[in-house]
Design an enzyme around this catalytic site. Structure first.
Site, mmCIF file in Angstrom:
data_model
loop_
_atom_site.group_PDB
_atom_site.id
_atom_site.type_symbol
_atom_site.label_atom_id
_atom_site.label_comp_id
_atom_site.label_asym_id
_atom_site.label_seq_id
_atom_site.Cartn_x
_atom_site.Cartn_y
_atom_site.Cartn_z
ATOM 1 N N LYS A 65 -8.914 13.060 5.431
ATOM 2 C CA LYS A 65 -8.199 12.214 5.097
ATOM 3 C C LYS A 65 -6.524 12.212 6.405
ATOM 4 O O LYS A 65 -6.730 13.261 7.331
ATOM 5 C CB LYS A 65 -7.309 11.681 3.871
ATOM 6 N N ARG A 66 -5.802 11.478 6.373
ATOM 7 C CA ARG A 66 -5.254 10.907 7.561
ATOM 8 C C ARG A 66 -3.746 12.666 6.902
ATOM 9 O O ARG A 66 -3.961 12.773 5.551
ATOM 10 C CB ARG A 66 -4.359 10.358 7.404
ATOM 11 N N THR A 76 -8.495 6.029 -1.879
ATOM 12 C CA THR A 76 -10.264 5.869 -2.012
ATOM 13 C C THR A 76 -11.458 6.374 -1.255
ATOM 14 O O THR A 76 -12.628 7.180 -2.087
ATOM 15 C CB THR A 76 -10.835 4.118 -0.647
ATOM 16 N N LYS A 85 0.414 13.947 1.718
ATOM 17 C CA LYS A 85 -0.866 14.484 1.000
ATOM 18 C C LYS A 85 -1.390 15.964 1.203
ATOM 19 O O LYS A 85 -2.248 16.452 0.188
ATOM 20 C CB LYS A 85 -2.256 14.082 2.101
ATOM 21 N N HIS A 143 1.572 -1.184 -0.071
ATOM 22 C CA HIS A 143 0.011 -0.190 -0.047
ATOM 23 C C HIS A 143 0.309 1.652 0.044
ATOM 24 O O HIS A 143 -0.203 1.984 -0.458
ATOM 25 C CB HIS A 143 -0.460 0.249 1.171
ATOM 26 N N LYS A 191 -15.299 7.938 -2.980
ATOM 27 C CA LYS A 191 -16.181 7.965 -2.425
ATOM 28 C C LYS A 191 -16.760 9.467 -2.675
ATOM 29 O O LYS A 191 -18.005 9.413 -3.393
ATOM 30 C CB LYS A 191 -16.021 7.884 -0.846
#
Length: 819
Positions: free
Chosen positions: A559-560, A667, A565, A368, A671
């Site tokens: 998100k985290r 993901t 990110k 991952h 969504k």
């Protein structure tokens, strides 16, 4: 009874469900309330009604659960075993009754009792069994396995306190223990008969027969706790088996009676520590050891359970790979490879070569991440001290691997060193990702780009040695939870437009394409979106006291919190936009709500600082009348599945802005797009495939590609020059680093901004001009309501391929060989 007859019994259960009426169901709920909870209807509190509803639906689930298990046993079908350190399953009541097709019936039955189903659903705690995308993916996969009628077990840890519950105090993240189990969990069943001894430490000695025997000096008991996982339409119910820990001697009475009350409980406390917290901070030696102990604890219990079940059903241990497919969800369970070898060689008497062949045929490994720090490795002394027999097995596997590599053409010393399970550079460490790769017949990435980068970077030399082993399985999400359950208004609109086929086959969402330009459909689509935004605004007002305008563009990054990110890029652009609105009030600015949510790891200083910065920026902007109604910022605390179910249907813009080449898949991007949000993102992870499926004109792509990122780093990237060349960027960074947003502590963000000027590993400055232009393109599109609506509808229509049913179907066919 044959498997066919048992499955026919499942269908008879379906038929029986349709004959039930709300009054009969209400009577059953009252019976549960009285006889299993011990409450009179007049005295019942909301949590009593929740438990009564869960126990009522659970009774029906149990029948299907047992039927599914009997059918698998009768057919001798191969089982899938999914090992994951996280399962972010969220709330289960709505999931279960929706998949059984009984949501309306339960709603009506509870109304007869004066109870609101939506109200009791809200008080069901989220299961604190995960943190981010890895755990939510595992939960989606478990639901899809059941929905596709594939026999499967999920294996993990029953965390008592999860990772943490996030509270925001004065803008700072505060970590508090999750208490989701404080009042018990009506969904779970303890299986005392499924208990296994987990050993640590000790020594390995030879026996008279030439075998070896490991005698641990510490033993803990792993006990199974099962939760049913209901598939779509309830045809199959699979098992999520989580492990809890207990000491063999929970209390030493001699020490207790001698007055050492704390010491008397030390063994039980040590055992319980294994299942208390997800991802304990590993910055200390004790934390590092606990992480390894946790991973071995759940891996060993799971592998022992799988082997026990195989033999119990009368199978030869040599056919394990024919009856069991074990999938490692990331590197955390990689020690399972050595554990299975130990059981096959030491307990079942197989030769090493035969055991290794069976092991490789049994395991698959999903990677991952390409981040080196996430590809776990353990100091060799620590590993050998805790798991001395496994250390011997790792050395033996490594000897085979390196000899094979030495015989392969073109493998020089550098390549062989990279392939080795033992990292000899500096402190000697065991590379768990290499162990998982070597011990599996299939190694998959989770998006097309990620898989190709695996071949070129972290597993380049292993890929040269085993060129047919790496394959791609792009992630997916379950449309049941992430469309049907969280967005019923949109679901009903789609059903009216194209029928019910998409409920069983998400690819049928493509039938929406003819409606993208239909003005009446667009108006209803927009009304549903606004209603979802109003509902989210009301929720955040109650939770945070913040007022958001449902008519503004809801720009969402949830998100985290991690530097790759790039929440920081979003915040810096927000500051730049704030300056532009103040400097040019005469322009027609698009009203925006910037919504952030996510947790930072407890020991991740910069990530926690980014949360604080987000809240500092929010406080200043939201209080400034110069931008009132045009720009507002909010950081929603304690992001979890239930909050995501409110945010996804309300989002207009999905921020997927990671540094290209660093996000495996994502993901959340799926969504949000499935619920009608436009994506702004880099060519990273699954963004590439989303672009391919929704159309390049209906996604806003910006920034460097993965190849360009690598080339810029190699060429000596100088971010300070880029920053100086772009006044908006320079002004925003200067404002942050000089204390404009932290007047009480002017230097609070100086080091964070200095990192951008001096290093900028994640290419924020390099991508800022393109990102800012992409945001202005979003503004232009928003001012064309019909065009915006058409684009978002096309996004929904293009997302059927991203169903986790499709992903699991590919795993089943290509990796697991199950029907």
């Amino acid at each position: 009874m044959t498997a066919e007859a048992i499955l026919a019994n499942t269908r008879s259960l379906d038929a029986a469900d349709t004959t039930r009426d709300p009054q009969a169901l209400a009577d059953r709920i009252i019976d549960c309330l009285v006889h299993r909870i011990g409450k009179d209807q007049r005295a019942a509190k909301p949590h009593d009604w929740l438990t009564a509803a869960v126990l009522t639906v659970r009774d029906d689930v149990i029948e299907r659960w047992m039927t599914s298990t009997r059918a698998t046993q009768a057919s001798g079908a191969k089982r899938v075993y999914y090992l994951s350190l996280e399962f972010l399953i969220g709330r289960l009541l709505r999931d279960a009754i929706a998949n059984l097709g009984r949501a309306e019936e339960f709603d009506a039955a509870l109304k007869l009792l004066g109870v609101d189903l939506a109200m009791i659903e809200e008080i069901e705690p989220d299961a604190a069994l995960g943190n981010g995308g890895l755990g939510r993916l595992a939960a989606c996969f478990m639901e899809s396995l059941a929905s596709l009628n594939l026999p499967a077990y999920g294996y993990g840890i029953r965390y008592v306190n999860g990772m943490f519950r996030q509270r925001i105090d004065d803008g700072w993240q505060v970590e508090l223990p999750e208490t989701w189990l404080a009042h018990g969990n009506p969904w779970e069943f303890e299986r005392r008969e499924s208990a296994y001894i987990i050993g640590f430490g000790g020594e390995v000695v030879g026996t008279e027969t030439g075998a070896v025997e490991w005698t641990p000096d510490e033993k803990i008991e792993a006990v199974a706790v099962d939760t049913p996982v209901v598939g779509w339409r309830g045809e199959r119910v699979n098992t999520l088996r989580l492990w809890t820990a207990r000491a063999f001697d929970p209390i030493r009475l001699d020490a207790f009676n001698a007055g050492d009350h704390a010491g008397a409980l030390a063994n039980q406390v040590r055992a319980e520590t294994l299942v208390r917290v997800l991802y304990p901070a590993d910055s200390s030696p004790a934390g590092h050891e606990l992480r390894l102990r946790q991973e071995y604890f759940f891996s060993s219990a799971s592998i022992q359970d799988i082997v026990r079940r195989h033999v119990q059903y009368g199978n030869d241990i040599r056919t394990l790979h024919e009856k069991a497919a074990i999938q490692l969800n990331d590197t955390h369970p990689a020690v399972s490879v050595a554990e299975l070898m130990r059981l096959l060689v030491d307990h079942h008497g197989l030769g090493f070569d035969e055991a290794w062949d069976i092991t490789r045929k049994t395991f698959g490994y999903t990677n991952h991440t390409l981040l080196p720090e996430a590809l776990e490795s353990w100091p060799l002394p620590l590993f050998e001290r805790l798991l001395p027999r496994h250390m011997q097995i790792v050395y033996a596997i490594n000897a085979r691997l390196l000899k094979e590599a030495r015989r392969a053409p073109g493998m020089d010393d550098r390549a062989i060193s990279a392939i080795s399970l033992i990292d000899e550079g500096g402190e000697r460490r065991i590379r768990m990702a290499n162990l998982a790769f070597a011990g599996s017949h299939s190694v998959n990435g989770v998006a097309a780009l990620h898989t190709e980068l695996m071949k070129q970077t972290v597993f380049a030399d292993l890929h040269r040695l085993y060129p047919d082993r790496i394959n791609n399985k792009t992630n997916g999400i379950t449309p049941r939870r992430w469309l049907q359950q969280c967005n019923p208004g949109l679901t009903d609109l789609i059903r009216e437009a194209i029928g019910d086929g998409f409920l069983d086959d998400a690819s049928r969402l493509a039938d929406l394409r003819p409606f993208t330009e239909d003005a009446a459909f667009q108006e209803r689509f927009a009304a549903i979106k606004r209603a979802n935004k109003a509902a989210l605004s009301q929720h955040l007002r109650e939770v945070m006291g913040v007022r958001l305008d449902p008519d503004a563009l809801f720009d969402v990054q949830v998100k985290r919190i991690h530097e790759y990110k790039r929440q920081l890029l979003n915040i810096i652009e927000t500051v730049a936009l704030y300056d532009q609105i103040r400097n040019h009030p005469e322009r027609d600015w698009v009203p925006r709500v910037k919504l952030f949510a996510g947790k930072a790891a407890s020991s991740y200083h910069n990530a926690k600082l980014i949360i604080k910065l987000t809240n500092d920026v929010a406080r200043k902007i939201n209080a400034d009348p110069a931008v009132h109604g045009l720009l507002s910022v909010a950081f929603a605390p304690n992001y979890n599945v239930s909050l995501a179910e409110k945010i996804m249907p309300a989002a207009d813009l999905s921020e997927q802005i990671s540094t290209a080449g660093m996000e495996a898949s994502g993901t959340g991007n799926m969504k949000l797009a499935l619920n009608g949000a436009l994506t702004i993102g880099t060519l990273d992870g699954a963004n590439i495939e989303i672009r391919d499926h929704v159309g390049a004109k209906d996604i806003v792509i910006f920034g460097l590609t993965a190849d360009e990122v690598a080339a810029k780093r190699a060429d000596g990237y100088r971010p300070s020059e880029v920053i100086e060349a772009h006044p908006d960027l320079n002004q925003a960074i200067s404002a942050i680093e000089t204390g404009v947003f932290s007047p009480g502590e002017p230097d609070r963000y100086r080091d964070l901004m200095a990192g951008l000027r001096e290093h900028d590993w994640f290419m924020l400055a390099a991508d800022f001009p393109s990102y800012a232009e992409g945001q202005r393109e979003i503004d232009r599109r928003w001012t064309d309501p019909a065009g915006w609506r058409a684009a978002t509808i096309r996004n929904v229509a293009g997302m059927g391929w991203f169903s986790s049913d499709r992903t699991i179907g590919e795993y089943a066919h290509d990796i697991w060989s199950v029907r």
